[in-house]
Design a protein around this motif. Structure first.
Motif, short mmCIF file in Angstrom:
data_model
loop_
_atom_site.label_atom_id
_atom_site.label_comp_id
_atom_site.label_asym_id
_atom_site.label_seq_id
_atom_site.Cartn_x
_atom_site.Cartn_y
_atom_site.Cartn_z
N TYR A 130 0.81 -1.22 0.00
CA TYR A 130 0.00 0.00 0.00
C TYR A 130 0.85 1.27 0.00
O TYR A 130 0.31 2.37 0.15
CB TYR A 130 -0.95 -0.01 1.21
N GLY A 131 2.17 1.11 -0.20
CA GLY A 131 3.04 2.27 -0.19
C GLY A 131 3.21 2.83 1.22
O GLY A 131 2.69 2.27 2.19
N VAL A 132 3.96 3.91 1.33
CA VAL A 132 4.21 4.55 2.63
C VAL A 132 4.15 6.06 2.46
O VAL A 132 4.21 6.58 1.34
CB VAL A 132 5.60 4.16 3.20
N ASN A 133 4.05 6.77 3.58
CA ASN A 133 3.97 8.23 3.53
C ASN A 133 5.37 8.85 3.52
O ASN A 133 5.72 9.68 4.35
CB ASN A 133 3.13 8.76 4.70
N LEU A 134 6.17 8.41 2.55
CA LEU A 134 7.50 8.96 2.29
C LEU A 134 7.70 8.98 0.77
O LEU A 134 7.22 8.08 0.06
CB LEU A 134 8.60 8.07 2.90
N PRO A 135 8.41 9.97 0.26
CA PRO A 135 8.67 10.04 -1.18
C PRO A 135 9.84 9.12 -1.57
O PRO A 135 10.90 9.58 -1.99
CB PRO A 135 9.00 11.51 -1.41
#
Length: 429
Positions: free
Chosen positions: A203-208
């Protein structure tokens, strides 16, 4: 076992349950370990690019990952039951050597994408090896087809004598087959050449995250864009790789069957290199074609692995622990399959025909088809020509070289078109 990465205070870990959960995972992860280290180094570079790691922290992590890889190769570091899996072993080592810098390595990463990227790198390596073996086998077969184009060889259908054939046709068939197998391996390699690192748990993460960087650093052809699809592709890509392997091993099985028959006293067409045979433990007179029999059997391991993974994939979307069992299946398939294929080129280079036995097996009935076609060419309806040629009274000893020279249809003995196969083989990159 060392402390578990996911262990929470107050939660008891039952050793029996943990042993079931871990299974042989830590042993299997030895296959992936160097690829896992390689991916960890690229991930660390990406973390430095987005400010999670300092330059000094990155330098320390890169150094220790290199040392760990060298220690693993040299046997100074052993992946064993002290660890839950290869991922925890890498992280534990970095924490032990670097403290807080080691504790940062898992930022933005899950063991889910960690195993995905290690598996993908491993599959690329194995498919590259498969491709090279198929090319080499095709080259050997094509060279022998060119050298032995007009050597008469009995052709069979239903294991019954059928028509006069040639060694050139037999070799040419395997040459074209393994060219196709090389193409299949190359196409599959391109298909799986997608970077899942940075998809985290799906689900991805809250970082670029610097996913484009890790794609380039790890040598992937493209980024696997969707974090959710990265998880869905686990098992699917493994099945594709096994399918590519199975096409080559299936051809190997049929080739081995030919040689099993051709080396019997009843056929006596071929002499195998001595090192490809073994003796009997009780019968002093025996030399057994054990190697080609195990080559023939290797397809069973590939097919079983495919079936195992296919049954594992009866799952909804997202990650499920069932997928852990896919690792053993692909190791077993590629281990057996590639080991058999590695022996094939030298076997084909060094087997020897027995021309006198090949010629002796050509009986008059094997020229009947030539007779029928000749009559049809003279204007007789083919079905009438067929009936006349079926009469044994019309059969006579034939000239095998003349029969081969008359077979002018494209791909037949007088028009093998080996130059076309040579160009296809040379076009492979």
């Amino acid at each position: 076992m060392s402390d578990l990465l996911w262990q929470k205070p107050g939660v008891k870990v039952d050793a029996r349950i943990q042993n079931f959960l871990a299974g042989e995972d830590v042993i299997l992860d030895r296959e992936f370990f160097l690829f896992d280290i390689q991916a960890s180094a690229a991930h660390a570079q990406g973390l430095q690019q987005i400010g999670i790691l300092s330059a000094d922290e990155l330098a320390g992590l890169s150094r220790e990952l290199d040392v760990l890889a060298e220690d693993f190769r040299a046997g100074r570091f052993v992946l064993d039951e002290r660890f839950e899996d290869g991922h925890s072993a890498i992280e534990g080592r970095l924490i032990e050597r670097l403290g807080d810098a080691g504790r940062k390595i898992h930022t933005g990463r899950s063991r889910n994408d960690q195993i995905l990227v290690a598996t993908r790198l491993w599959l690329k390596d194995r498919l590259s090896h498969l491709y090279a073996l198929c090319r080499e086998t095709a080259e050997v077969a094509l060279a022998r087809a060119e050298a032995e184009a007009q050597l008469p060889l009995p052709g069979y259908t239903h294991l019954q004598r059928a028509v006069v054939s040639s060694a050139g046709m037999w070799w040419g068939a395997w040459a074209e087959g393994f060219i196709d197998n090389a193409v299949r391996a190359q196409q599959t390699l391109e298909w799986v050449d997608a970077n899942p690192l940075g998809s985290a748990a799906g689900y991805g993460v809250n970082l670029p995250l610097a996913r484009d960087h890790t794609t380039q650093a790890l040598g992937f052809g493209r980024l696997q864009v969707s974090a959710a699809y990265a998880q869905l592709s686990r098992g699917k890509f493994e099945l594709g790789a096994i399918d590519a392997l199975s096409t080559a091993v299936l051809d190997l099985r049929r080739l081995a069957w030919d040689l099993s028959l051709f080396t019997t006293a009843e056929f006596a067409f071929v002499a195998l290199p001595a090192e490809y045979t073994t003796g009997s433990s009780i019968m002093p007179n025996k030399r057994n074609p054990d190697v080609i029999e195990l080559m023939r059997a290797s397809y069973a391991s590939v097919a079983a692995a495919r079936s195992e993974i296919e049954h594992l994939l009866s799952l909804p979307s997202g990650y499920h622990r069932d997928l852990q069992f896919s690792k053993g299946a692909i190791f077993h398939a590629f281990g057996r399959g590639l080991a058999a294929l590695e022996l094939l080129p030298d076997l084909l280079r060094n087997l020897e025909w027995k021309p006198e036995n090949l010629r002796a097996a050509l009986d008059p009935s094997m020229y009947a088809t030539d007779l029928a076609v000749d009559l049809a060419r003279q204007g007789l309806p083919f079905r009438d020509a067929y009936k006349q040629a079926a009469d044994p009274a019309r059969w006579a000893e034939g000239d095998p070289e003349a029969s081969l020279a008359a077979r002018v249809s494209p791909g037949a003995s007088a028009d093998l078109r080996l130059d076309v196969l040579r160009r296809r083989l040379q076009a492979l990159t």
